[in-house]
Design an enzyme around this catalytic site. Structure first.
Site, short mmCIF file in Angstrom:
data_model
loop_
_atom_site.label_atom_id
_atom_site.label_comp_id
_atom_site.label_asym_id
_atom_site.label_seq_id
_atom_site.Cartn_x
_atom_site.Cartn_y
_atom_site.Cartn_z
N GLY A 13 -36.01 -66.91 -12.79
CA GLY A 13 -37.28 -66.83 -13.51
C GLY A 13 -37.13 -66.34 -14.94
N SER A 39 -35.23 -62.33 -9.33
CA SER A 39 -34.94 -60.95 -8.97
C SER A 39 -35.15 -60.05 -10.18
CB SER A 39 -33.49 -60.85 -8.48
OG SER A 39 -33.03 -59.55 -8.62
N VAL A 47 -32.38 -62.73 -24.54
CA VAL A 47 -32.23 -63.07 -25.96
C VAL A 47 -32.74 -64.51 -26.11
CG1 VAL A 47 -30.40 -61.60 -26.89
CG2 VAL A 47 -29.80 -63.52 -25.42
N LYS A 78 -41.36 -71.00 -38.18
CA LYS A 78 -39.97 -71.24 -38.62
C LYS A 78 -39.90 -72.61 -39.29
CE LYS A 78 -35.32 -71.98 -36.85
NZ LYS A 78 -34.47 -72.12 -35.68
N LEU A 331 -29.16 -71.80 -18.95
CA LEU A 331 -27.78 -71.34 -19.13
C LEU A 331 -26.86 -71.75 -18.00
CD1 LEU A 331 -28.62 -67.77 -20.51
CD2 LEU A 331 -27.91 -69.78 -21.82
C1 LIG Z 1 -26.52 -64.30 -27.85
C2 LIG Z 1 -27.51 -65.36 -27.49
C3 LIG Z 1 -28.49 -65.73 -28.41
C4 LIG Z 1 -29.39 -66.75 -28.09
N1 LIG Z 1 -30.31 -67.16 -29.02
C5 LIG Z 1 -31.09 -68.22 -28.77
C6 LIG Z 1 -32.00 -68.73 -29.73
O1 LIG Z 1 -32.18 -68.17 -30.82
N2 LIG Z 1 -32.72 -69.83 -29.42
C7 LIG Z 1 -32.59 -70.46 -28.22
O2 LIG Z 1 -33.21 -71.50 -28.01
N3 LIG Z 1 -31.78 -69.97 -27.26
C8 LIG Z 1 -31.03 -68.88 -27.51
N4 LIG Z 1 -30.21 -68.40 -26.54
C9 LIG Z 1 -30.25 -68.98 -25.19
C10 LIG Z 1 -31.44 -68.43 -24.42
O3 LIG Z 1 -31.33 -67.02 -24.30
C11 LIG Z 1 -31.53 -69.05 -23.03
O4 LIG Z 1 -31.45 -70.43 -23.13
C12 LIG Z 1 -32.82 -68.72 -22.35
O5 LIG Z 1 -33.06 -67.34 -22.36
C13 LIG Z 1 -32.84 -69.22 -20.93
O6 LIG Z 1 -32.06 -68.44 -20.09
P1 LIG Z 1 -32.09 -68.77 -18.53
O7 LIG Z 1 -33.48 -68.74 -18.06
O8 LIG Z 1 -31.29 -69.99 -18.29
O9 LIG Z 1 -31.27 -67.55 -17.91
P2 LIG Z 1 -31.69 -66.03 -17.64
O10 LIG Z 1 -32.62 -65.51 -18.66
O11 LIG Z 1 -30.42 -65.29 -17.46
O12 LIG Z 1 -32.47 -66.07 -16.27
C14 LIG Z 1 -31.81 -66.15 -15.04
C15 LIG Z 1 -32.77 -65.87 -13.91
O13 LIG Z 1 -32.10 -66.04 -12.69
C16 LIG Z 1 -32.35 -64.92 -11.87
N5 LIG Z 1 -31.24 -64.70 -10.96
C17 LIG Z 1 -29.92 -64.72 -11.23
N6 LIG Z 1 -29.22 -64.44 -10.11
C18 LIG Z 1 -30.13 -64.28 -9.12
C19 LIG Z 1 -30.03 -63.97 -7.73
N7 LIG Z 1 -28.86 -63.77 -7.13
N8 LIG Z 1 -31.16 -63.87 -7.03
C20 LIG Z 1 -32.37 -64.07 -7.61
N9 LIG Z 1 -32.51 -64.36 -8.90
C21 LIG Z 1 -31.41 -64.45 -9.65
C22 LIG Z 1 -32.54 -63.77 -12.85
O14 LIG Z 1 -33.22 -62.69 -12.27
C23 LIG Z 1 -33.35 -64.46 -13.92
O15 LIG Z 1 -34.69 -64.49 -13.55
C24 LIG Z 1 -29.32 -67.37 -26.82
C25 LIG Z 1 -28.38 -66.95 -25.89
C26 LIG Z 1 -27.47 -65.97 -26.21
C27 LIG Z 1 -26.45 -65.56 -25.19
#
Ligand SMILES: Cc1cc2nc3c(=O)[nH]c(=O)nc-3n(C[C@H](O)[C@H](O)[C@H](O)COP(=O)(O)OP(=O)(O)OC[C@H]3O[C@@H](n4cnc5c(N)ncnc54)[C@H](O)[C@@H]3O)c2cc1C
Length: 495
Positions: A13, A39, A47, A78, A331
């Site tokens: 999430g 979770s 970020v 932006k 990611l």
């Molecule tokens: C340094 C950095 C800078 C960035 N800057 C930018 C930017 O400027 N612009 C941009 O477009 N993107 C940027 N990004 C990328 C951006 O942060 C991600 O694309 C975005 O936040 C999406 O993340 P996500 O939802 O895939 O993962 P996450 O935010 O990591 O979410 C993962 C989810 O999975 C859940 N989860 C994981 N394991 C379990 C488990 N075992 N059981 C239950 N739940 C679980 C977690 O609780 C969480 O809810 C950046 C990334 C980094 C690393």
């Protein structure tokens, strides 16, 4: 193949999970149940604050009110990214979301500009770009016109954690069920190898027909359970670490992101209405944590709020972003450093692609292959665009920049650079989100000067060409008179 999709399960999430939940709930028929598991204990990466213009389409599709969205996420406007010290220290250019000039004749504006320049024109290419002109003055307003000369595409800076929460509220109102819990194991059907269910620490078992893996870098389903291969691109993009730290709000909110190159990496500065987002991206091969942290903290424009946080990553992608009945979004599907703010966009395009190819009657191999082929090309073209910034540098102050200049770059990128250097020609690839104007600005900004312009430009004689240039310059000034300082615009617009 396999069974019709009636139960869709989203694992995770973060921004990816809630963007997926909101958009799919909006478009899928009611007989498809959508459930999201996340979770709080694990949390999100937390970020990601800069976006590119297509995010507007995503928000519009969801029916978000732009004012309410900006207010809820502490969002700002932006107009592009200012790259500082990238070619050589002390120099900067902007990659704007706009396009310089206007349609003049058969070929792109920059060919006319190149000839005019050789005739003595003083103005830079950017002087013909409305996004650049507005960003230098720190002003903005929404322009309601169909005239492409006045087109000023924009995106947002926002707090992505708040954006996720904003979408969560909507998705839950629209009928997405949220389950709080830690996924402990992923159960597979023995014969097909498809994911059957997620088992939570509580003992609950969540079954599904299709799973979207939004579990972040862990890739719980796509990598850990289905064992897809990860294509490692660190030979092209060696950055593997970042420190992020927020700082106090700056007196004036710039309408663009700053990307400042340092000895062995680069720093971002993202202005929000309540604070700035800052961070440094670097390669541990060339720079220690201490050096990176010192560089970041000594280059902040305002006082840091809280402790810096380290994040490590590996640049690359899973070779199958859709495998069996799992689609990886966010990611979990791969990561490209945030130099061009593309991650949230990749989430958006992954969801839209899934929506278009949704396996209503079951997973069909051809659709999976098509999805994977398109995602691969999209990731690769972004990778090449990011590599371009590093590769075409003239910095001589560290081994890092010298090594980046000596990279063995992909053939397609080499061809794009040569075509531009030799003839000012730009090549578009299908599924490349960065079009001509983006490649043009970064190539010129990094110092590639085309040796020639297109011969069709010669249809205009010297005087006619000069008149056209002056006319466009004057036209570009007009909308500026109706713009407000960025902070004033935000205040008026969001109330
Ligand atoms: C340094 C950095 C800078 C960035 N800057 C930018 C930017 O400027 N612009 C941009 O477009 N993107 C940027 N990004 C990328 C951006 O942060 C991600 O694309 C975005 O936040 C999406 O993340 P996500 O939802 O895939 O993962 P996450 O935010 O990591 O979410 C993962 C989810 O999975 C859940 N989860 C994981 N394991 C379990 C488990 N075992 N059981 C239950 N739940 C679980 C977690 O609780 C969480 O809810 C950046 C990334 C980094 C690393």
């Amino acid at each position: 193949m396999h069974k019709p999709v009636r139960k869709l399960v989203i694992a995770g999430g973060g921004t990816a999970g809630w963007m997926t939940a909101a958009l799919l709930r909006k478009v899928l028929p009611r007989n498809v149940d959508i459930r999201l598991v996340e979770s709080e204990e694990i949390g999100i990466v937390g970020v990601g604050e800069a976006t590119i213009p297509p995010i507007q389409l995503f928000n519009q599709y969801l029916g978000l009110d732009e004012k309410a969205f900006l207010k809820a996420t502490h969002g700002t406007i932006k107009l592009g990214i200012q790259f500082e010290n990238w070619r050589v220290p002390g120099e900067s250019y902007i990659h704007t979301f706009g396009a310089p000039g206007a349609t003049v004749g058969f070929c792109s504006f920059h060919h006319y500009w190149l000839k005019a320049k050789s005739q003595g024109l003083k103005q830079s290419l950017w002087d013909f770009d409305l996004n650049f002109l507005a960003s230098q003055k720190g002003i903005f307003n929404k322009i309601n016109t169909q005239n492409p000369v006045y087109d000023m595409p924009y995106a947002y800076h926002f707090d992505s954690a708040l954006y996720g929460q904003y979408l969560r509220k909507l998705a839950e109102e629209w009928g997405v069920t949220r389950t709080e819990g830690k996924i402990e194991s992923v159960e597979l059907e023995p014969e097909s190898g498809f994911v059957e269910s997620l088992r939570l620490a509580s003992g609950e078992c969540i079954q599904g027909d299709l799973f979207v893996d939004c579990s972040g870098f862990r890739g719980l389903l796509i990598k850990q359970a289905l064992k897809t291969n990860y294509e490692d691109w660190s030979h092209l993009l060696p950055a593997d670490s970042a420190f992020a730290v927020p700082s106090e709000r700056f007196a004036t909110t710039l309408p663009y992101t700053r990307s400042i190159a340092h000895r062995a990496g680069w720093q971002w500065r993202i202005p929000l209405t309540h604070r700035n987002g800052n961070g440094i991206v670097f390669s541990s091969q060339y720079c220690s944590d201490d050096e990176a942290l010192n560089t970041l903290l000594s280059h902040l424009d305002s006082k840091a709020i809280g402790d810096p946080r380290k994040i490590t990553f590996q640049t690359g992608r899973t070779d199958k972003q859709w495998h069996k009945n799992v689609v990886a979004i966010g990611l979990s599907s791969g990561f490209l450093e945030p130099l061009e703010s593309t991650s949230i966009h990749l989430i958006q395009s992954g969801i839209v692609r899934l929506m278009k190819m949704f396996p209503n009657d079951g997973v069909k191999p051809a659709m999976v292959d098509l999805y994977n082929a398109e995602s691969k090309q999209e990731f690769e073209t972004i990778r090449d665009f990011i590599v371009l910034h590093y590769y075409v540098n003239e910095r001589d102050d560290s081994e890092f920049w010298r090594d980046m200049r000596a990279l063995d770059i992909p053939e397609r990128l080499a061809l794009k650079i040569d075509a531009f250097a030799q003839a000012g020609a730009l090549m578009n690839d299908q599924n490349d989100i960065f079009r001509d104007a983006s490649w043009l600005q970064v190539m010129m900004g990094q110092g590639i000067q085309p040796q020639d312009y297109h011969p069709s430009v010669n249809a205009l004689d010297e005087q006619a060409l000069s008149d056209v240039m002056q006319k466009i310059l004057a036209a570009k000034q007009q909308p500026l008179t109706k713009m407000l300082p960025h902070d004033e615009f935000l205040q008026q617009f969001t109330g």
